[in-house]
Design an enzyme around this catalytic site. Structure first.
Site, PDB file in Angstrom:
ATOM      1  N   ARG A 109      56.245  61.979  28.674  1.00  7.31           N
ATOM      2  CA  ARG A 109      56.822  60.749  29.220  1.00  7.31           C
ATOM      3  C   ARG A 109      57.945  60.289  28.300  1.00  7.31           C
ATOM      4  O   ARG A 109      57.721  60.047  27.120  1.00  7.31           O
ATOM      5  CB  ARG A 109      55.736  59.671  29.331  1.00  7.31           C
ATOM      6  CG  ARG A 109      56.254  58.320  29.758  1.00  7.31           C
ATOM      7  CD  ARG A 109      55.123  57.300  29.929  1.00  7.31           C
ATOM      8  NE  ARG A 109      55.680  56.019  30.323  1.00  7.31           N
ATOM      9  CZ  ARG A 109      55.770  54.956  29.510  1.00  7.31           C
ATOM     10  NH1 ARG A 109      55.323  55.008  28.262  1.00  7.31           N
ATOM     11  NH2 ARG A 109      56.300  53.838  29.940  1.00  7.31           N
ATOM     12  N   GLU A 111      50.471  54.662  27.851  1.00 10.47           N
ATOM     13  CA  GLU A 111      50.619  54.501  26.402  1.00 10.47           C
ATOM     14  C   GLU A 111      49.302  54.047  25.829  1.00 10.47           C
ATOM     15  O   GLU A 111      48.660  53.129  26.364  1.00 10.47           O
ATOM     16  CB  GLU A 111      51.665  53.429  26.031  1.00 10.47           C
ATOM     17  CG  GLU A 111      53.084  53.870  26.193  1.00 10.47           C
ATOM     18  CD  GLU A 111      54.087  52.782  25.784  1.00 10.47           C
ATOM     19  OE1 GLU A 111      53.764  51.941  24.909  1.00 10.47           O
ATOM     20  OE2 GLU A 111      55.185  52.791  26.350  1.00 10.47           O
ATOM     21  N   GLU A 135      56.820  47.950  30.987  1.00 15.79           N
ATOM     22  CA  GLU A 135      56.427  46.643  30.446  1.00 15.79           C
ATOM     23  C   GLU A 135      57.431  45.518  30.701  1.00 15.79           C
ATOM     24  O   GLU A 135      58.018  44.974  29.759  1.00 15.79           O
ATOM     25  CB  GLU A 135      56.166  46.756  28.933  1.00 15.79           C
ATOM     26  CG  GLU A 135      55.128  47.806  28.571  1.00 15.79           C
ATOM     27  CD  GLU A 135      54.692  47.741  27.115  1.00 15.79           C
ATOM     28  OE1 GLU A 135      55.303  46.985  26.340  1.00 15.79           O
ATOM     29  OE2 GLU A 135      53.720  48.422  26.758  1.00 15.79           O
ATOM     30  N   TYR A 162      46.797  48.688  24.190  1.00 12.56           N
ATOM     31  CA  TYR A 162      46.679  48.758  22.730  1.00 12.56           C
ATOM     32  C   TYR A 162      45.511  47.943  22.202  1.00 12.56           C
ATOM     33  O   TYR A 162      44.830  48.348  21.278  1.00 12.56           O
ATOM     34  CB  TYR A 162      47.985  48.291  22.063  1.00 12.56           C
ATOM     35  CG  TYR A 162      49.098  49.283  22.284  1.00 12.56           C
ATOM     36  CD1 TYR A 162      49.238  50.375  21.451  1.00 12.56           C
ATOM     37  CD2 TYR A 162      49.971  49.168  23.357  1.00 12.56           C
ATOM     38  CE1 TYR A 162      50.221  51.324  21.657  1.00 12.56           C
ATOM     39  CE2 TYR A 162      50.959  50.109  23.585  1.00 12.56           C
ATOM     40  CZ  TYR A 162      51.074  51.188  22.725  1.00 12.56           C
ATOM     41  OH  TYR A 162      52.038  52.131  22.948  1.00 12.56           O
ATOM     42  N   HIS A 208      63.419  51.443  29.767  1.00 11.76           N
ATOM     43  CA  HIS A 208      62.584  51.114  28.608  1.00 11.76           C
ATOM     44  C   HIS A 208      63.457  50.243  27.686  1.00 11.76           C
ATOM     45  O   HIS A 208      63.719  50.587  26.545  1.00 11.76           O
ATOM     46  CB  HIS A 208      62.086  52.392  27.921  1.00 11.76           C
ATOM     47  CG  HIS A 208      60.823  52.214  27.132  1.00 11.76           C
ATOM     48  ND1 HIS A 208      59.689  52.959  27.327  1.00 11.76           N
ATOM     49  CD2 HIS A 208      60.513  51.374  26.106  1.00 11.76           C
ATOM     50  CE1 HIS A 208      58.744  52.607  26.473  1.00 11.76           C
ATOM     51  NE2 HIS A 208      59.220  51.634  25.714  1.00 11.76           N
ATOM     52  N   ASN A 258      49.779  50.484  29.825  1.00 12.46           N
ATOM     53  CA  ASN A 258      49.889  50.635  28.376  1.00 12.46           C
ATOM     54  C   ASN A 258      48.835  49.738  27.748  1.00 12.46           C
ATOM     55  O   ASN A 258      48.843  48.511  27.963  1.00 12.46           O
ATOM     56  CB  ASN A 258      51.279  50.226  27.894  1.00 12.46           C
ATOM     57  CG  ASN A 258      52.360  51.160  28.411  1.00 12.46           C
ATOM     58  OD1 ASN A 258      52.058  52.207  28.985  1.00 12.46           O
ATOM     59  ND2 ASN A 258      53.606  50.803  28.197  1.00 12.46           N
TER      60      ASN A 258
HETATM   61  C1  FCB Z   1      54.859  49.204  23.741  1.00  9.40           C
HETATM   62  C2  FCB Z   1      56.207  49.831  24.025  1.00  9.40           C
HETATM   63  C3  FCB Z   1      56.525  51.042  23.200  1.00  9.40           C
HETATM   64  C4  FCB Z   1      56.006  50.904  21.782  1.00  9.40           C
HETATM   65  C5  FCB Z   1      54.566  50.479  21.773  1.00  9.40           C
HETATM   66  C6  FCB Z   1      53.972  50.368  20.401  1.00  9.40           C
HETATM   67  O1  FCB Z   1      54.911  47.864  24.046  1.00  9.40           O
HETATM   68  O2  FCB Z   1      56.314  50.184  25.384  1.00  9.40           O
HETATM   69  O3  FCB Z   1      57.898  51.269  23.248  1.00  9.40           O
HETATM   70  O4  FCB Z   1      56.821  50.064  21.068  1.00  9.40           O
HETATM   71  O5  FCB Z   1      54.423  49.256  22.426  1.00  9.40           O
END
Ligand code: FCB
Length: 452
Positions: free
Chosen positions: A82, A351, A171, A299, A126, A297
């Site tokens: 990607r 992500e 995002e 985290y 992006h 995405n």
């Molecule tokens: C996301 C982004 C990516 C990277 C990660 C850590 O928000 O899409 O570009 O910065 O965080």
């Protein structure tokens, strides 16, 4: 999962495993072969905007090292890569002539991936808007929506037959909120009403692009990627519950409800009051194009306290180098919620990964924290699948260390280490683990292809 991070679940044979990057974060070659400036080129010049005062001029020099980087990706044994296209590289001012030299780079990249048996997953936006469009109002100007559709169509025309997927936006919340409300990301504006209008234009550009690409018979799968951090109240108090609900409406439902239900969430509209965006008749019908997939995405989680007193890690969860909590069960819960509230669309983790402080010694990086993070999150995906969620793939952020936006080069998310002086790449332990995990999955796949 045991202490070696072995995952017992077998994923379906067509499950797409990948690694992810974005153009501005890795390419460099900021002014080469006719590339135009982007708002991130400009933002990096604002004193204090980037923690280490760095920029994307060279980054990982991927523009010149793409072939070796593709070999490295192949070596990991992934199914898909990607990456994003830099809009100002292919159309320097965002309108007018196309830059053939810039397009030729992506031709090489896409063909190079296919030659290596890797599926290209393209992201159109992006975050690197051509500066010339920002000068005309950027995403706050409804005209930018139409420039984006032209860009999408050109990429669709050139790559739609070879790309696995084309994602409109990565995002949009970040673009709207960090770019236009807090001003911590490009273009660095602090105006809540403008941020809300920008979010509407981003969604509209997504819908119009999907509609136009489909009308032209684009063969690639079409979708959008959202950052969906699940929101939890800090305590059981009614006010924390209410605050968490409003936060969830701004972050998660603000982008999902228009696409799936044709409206913005009332809790967020009430909170915005006069700052709510102007919506023209027919906009929601355009935004609500059917998605081939929804990219997520993930985290960490968000914990919301009405009084703003929550401190990440205060419940004992480990923190990454970004100060984000390691909270894999949040991914399972999020996927199950999406499956329930927004059914019918395949979900992809586009992500997932973590920044940790790495030590490189003799080319080796023993990043046990990152390996564990990735393994736990893959396990969290398997758990959601066992409970019925339809998940099509998982991609690690990131293939390699890169320019982490306002954090510059200080935060390392890569499973491959990059020495920015020499541009040498070294596989970290996490990359070796991922490679071996994928090898084992392939073996299991060829045996009994049982879903997770
Ligand atoms: C996301 C982004 C990516 C990277 C990660 C850590 O928000 O899409 O570009 O910065 O965080």
């Amino acid at each position: 999962m045991n202490s070696n991070n072995d995952i017992d679940s077998t994923f379906p044979p067509d499950f797409l495993w990948g690694v992810a990057t974005s153009a501005f974060q890795i390419e460099g070659a900021a002014a080469e072969d006719g590339k135009g400036r982007s708002i991130w080129d400009d933002f990096c010049r604002v004193p204090g905007a980037i923690v280490d005062g760095s920029n994307g001029d060279v980054a990982c020099d991927h523009y010149h090292r793409w072939a070796a980087d593709l070999d490295m990706i192949k070596g990991l044994g992934v199914d898909a890569y990607r990456f994003s296209i830099s809009w100002p590289r292919v159309r320097p001012t965002g309108e007018g002539a196309w830059n053939e030299a810039g397009l030729a780079f992506y031709e090489k990249l896409v063909d190079g991936l296919i030659e290596r048996g890797i599926k290209p997953c393209i992201t159109l936006y992006h975050w690197d808007l051509p500066s010339a469009l920002q000068a005309k109002g950027g995403w706050a100007n409804r005209e930018t929506v139409h420039r984006f559709v032209e860009y999408a169509l050109e990429i669709g025309r050139r790559f739609g037959d070879r790309a696995e997927s084309i994602t409109t936006h990565n995002e949009p919340w970040i673009v709207a909120t960090l770019g236009h409300e807090t001003g911590t990301f490009a273009p660095g504006i602090k105006n809540r009403a403008m941020a809300a209008q920008v979010s509407h234009h981003l969604l509209l550009s997504h819908g119009l692009a999907l509609q136009a690409l489909r009308e032209r018979g684009c063969k690639a799968q079409l979708g959008i990627v959202l950052n969906l951090s699940p929101t939890y109240p800090a305590t059981d108090s009614a006010e924390d519950h209410k605050a968490a609900k409003v936060a969830d409406a701004h972050l998660l439902r603000w982008y999902l409800d228009p696409i799936f239900h044709g409206r913005y969430p009332q809790e967020a509209l009430d909170d915005l009051g006069a700052d709510a965006p102007k919506v023209e008749p027919g906009d929601f019908a355009l935004i609500g194009q059917k998605l081939d997939y929804l990219g997520i995405n993930y985290y960490s989680r968000s914990v919301i306290s009405a009084k703003g007193q929550w401190k990440a890690g205060s419940q004992g969860h480990a923190l990454t180098d970004m100060g984000w909590e390691v909270y894999p069960q949040g991914l399972t819960e999020l996927l199950l919620r999406l499956h329930r509230d927004y059914p019918g669309v395949p979900l992809y983790i586009t992500e997932n990964g973590a920044a940790f402080k790495d030590q490189i010694t003799n080319g080796l990086v023993h990043d046990a924290d990152r390996t564990r993070y990735i393994a736990e999150h893959i396990e969290a995906v398997a758990q959601a699948m066992k409970q019925g969620a339809r998940i099509g793939g998982y991609m690690v952020w990131s293939l390699m260390d890169n320019f982490e936006w306002a954090s510059g080069y200080e935060k390392r998310f890569g499973i491959v280490h990059v020495d920015y002086e020499s541009q040498a790449r070294h596989l970290k332990d996490s990359a070796r683990w991922y490679r071996d995990f994928l090898k084992r999955q392939r073996m299991l796949r060829s045996g009994a292809a049982q879903p997770a």
